[in-house]
Design an enzyme around this catalytic site. Structure first.
Site, PDB file in Angstrom:
ATOM      1  N   SER A 161       0.836  -1.193   0.000  1.00 31.07           N
ATOM      2  CA  SER A 161       0.000   0.000   0.000  1.00 31.07           C
ATOM      3  C   SER A 161       0.878   1.253   0.000  1.00 31.07           C
ATOM      4  CB  SER A 161      -0.952  -0.046   1.195  1.00 31.07           C
ATOM      5  OG  SER A 161      -1.950   0.940   1.091  1.00 31.07           O
ATOM      6  N   ASP A 258      -9.310  -3.301  -6.271  1.00 29.58           N
ATOM      7  CA  ASP A 258      -8.458  -2.393  -5.505  1.00 29.58           C
ATOM      8  C   ASP A 258      -8.448  -1.038  -6.204  1.00 29.58           C
ATOM      9  OD1 ASP A 258      -6.146  -1.043  -4.361  1.00 29.58           O
ATOM     10  OD2 ASP A 258      -5.435  -3.006  -3.693  1.00 29.58           O
ATOM     11  N   HIS A 288      -8.430  -4.203  -1.600  1.00 27.53           N
ATOM     12  CA  HIS A 288      -7.191  -3.693  -1.022  1.00 27.53           C
ATOM     13  C   HIS A 288      -6.925  -4.347   0.339  1.00 27.53           C
ATOM     14  CE1 HIS A 288      -3.907  -0.843  -0.850  1.00 27.53           C
ATOM     15  NE2 HIS A 288      -4.253  -0.509   0.384  1.00 27.53           N
TER      16      HIS A 288
END
Length: 328
Positions: A161, A258, A288
């Protein structure tokens, strides 16, 4: 009317149904940070196979020391490869402790030293502070390679991330400073492009864990300005860099549900076009952070296995892989 097909992977449908759609903001940020201080995971884990230690290393010039958490296989003999790991959290939350399980797995499965960085967080510490902290940790890892029993030519960087975004930026930063060169970059659904915040064509019903509102707040906090503007400082937004040639080989992984899917695939294609090898794994129906949120799901275990294998190939290359490893 025909009902809309469920967009999520079968292993993730139950979790997707119950995950709250929460947008990050200042009050929520304060609450989350307060809660993480009292989590049991904040303690240093005791593991029979891996020795875990918190170390303070020199920070950027004029800045505080940087805490890193190291994970060393107890049976490691001789110089071993290493991974500098950068946690996620939208540039605004997180700490190395959240990835203890993953870093222990890396050290145990691969027999490598893992160094996880506790970088300063935005909005209190916007760019370049988080990136400079990561670079300071990387410099320390290279400078102390002999004392740490690490092979300097086999030091990889990786993150998930926002940690993946910092990893991509760190690869560019190190390339331009020409002081150290990581051997590989592991990019797990990285947060790469602030311009995604300006898109109006994104289907929010397919997103979980990180939505467009959170993305705006995260990038605004990190950049200290409105995201998506005409210009940003060099190294602040990895996807804004025009010339990607000469960067370390990479692995990229992301799910189709995502928010970062499109920006990640675009960056991977640009790396390849610039002559940088980049293996890509796309998980259909994955949202995600699915490999953390649903850690025991089959698709999550398989995804972690794929990127662990990519890291193994990079750090323990077969003789025939030597040419592949010399990207740039």
């Amino acid at each position: 009317m025909t009902p809309t097909a469920n967009p999520f992977h079968p292993d993730l449908q139950r979790a997707a149904r119950f995950l709250p759609n929460v947008t990050a903001n200042r009050p929520l940020l304060a609450v989350v940070r307060l809660l993480t201080r009292f989590l049991p995971a904040s303690r240093v884990p005791q593991d029979v196979d891996v020795a875990v230690e918190d170390v303070r290393v020199p920070g950027p010039a004029g800045a505080p020391l940087v805490r890193v958490r190291t994970y060393r296989p107890r049976k490691a003999q001789g110089p071993i490869p290493a991974l500098l790991w950068i946690h996620g959290g939208g540039y605004i939350i997180g700490q190395p402790e959240q990835d203890d399980a993953l870093c222990l797995d890396f050290a145990r499965a691969l027999g490598i030293l893992v160094v996880s960085v506790d970088y300063r967080l935005a909005p209190e510490n916007p760019f370049p502070a988080p990136l400079e902290d990561c670079y300071a940790a990387l410099r320390w890892l290279f400078d102390q390679a002999g004392a740490l029993g690490v092979l300097p030519e086999r030091i990889a960087i990786g993150g998930a991330s926002a940690g993946g975004g910092l990893t991509a930026a760190l690869a560019q930063f190190a390339h331009d400073r020409k002081e150290v060169r990581p051997a590989f970059q592991l990019l797990v659904y990285p947060m790469l492009d602030d311009r995604t915040t300006t898109r109006t064509d994104i289907d929010g019903t397919r997103l979980r864990a990180w939505n467009q509102g959170s993305n705006v707040f995260g990038w605004r906090s990190y950049l200290g300005r409105e995201p998506g503007s005409a210009e940003v400082p060099a190294h602040a937004v990895p996807a804004r860099r025009e010339d990607l040639s000469g960067l370390p080989p990479a692995w990229m992984g992301v799910g189709t549900c995502d928010l970062f899917h499109d920006e990640d695939i675009a960056y991977a294609r640009r790396l390849e076009a610039a002559g940088v090898p980049c293996d890509v794994t796309v998980v259909s129906g994955a949202f995600h952070g699915f490999d953390v949120i649903t850690r025991d799901a089959g698709v999550a275990r398989e995804f972690r296995g794929v990127y662990t294998a990519a890291l193994r190939r990079a750090l323990f290359p077969a003789p025939g892989d030597a040419e592949h490893a010399k990207a740039g």
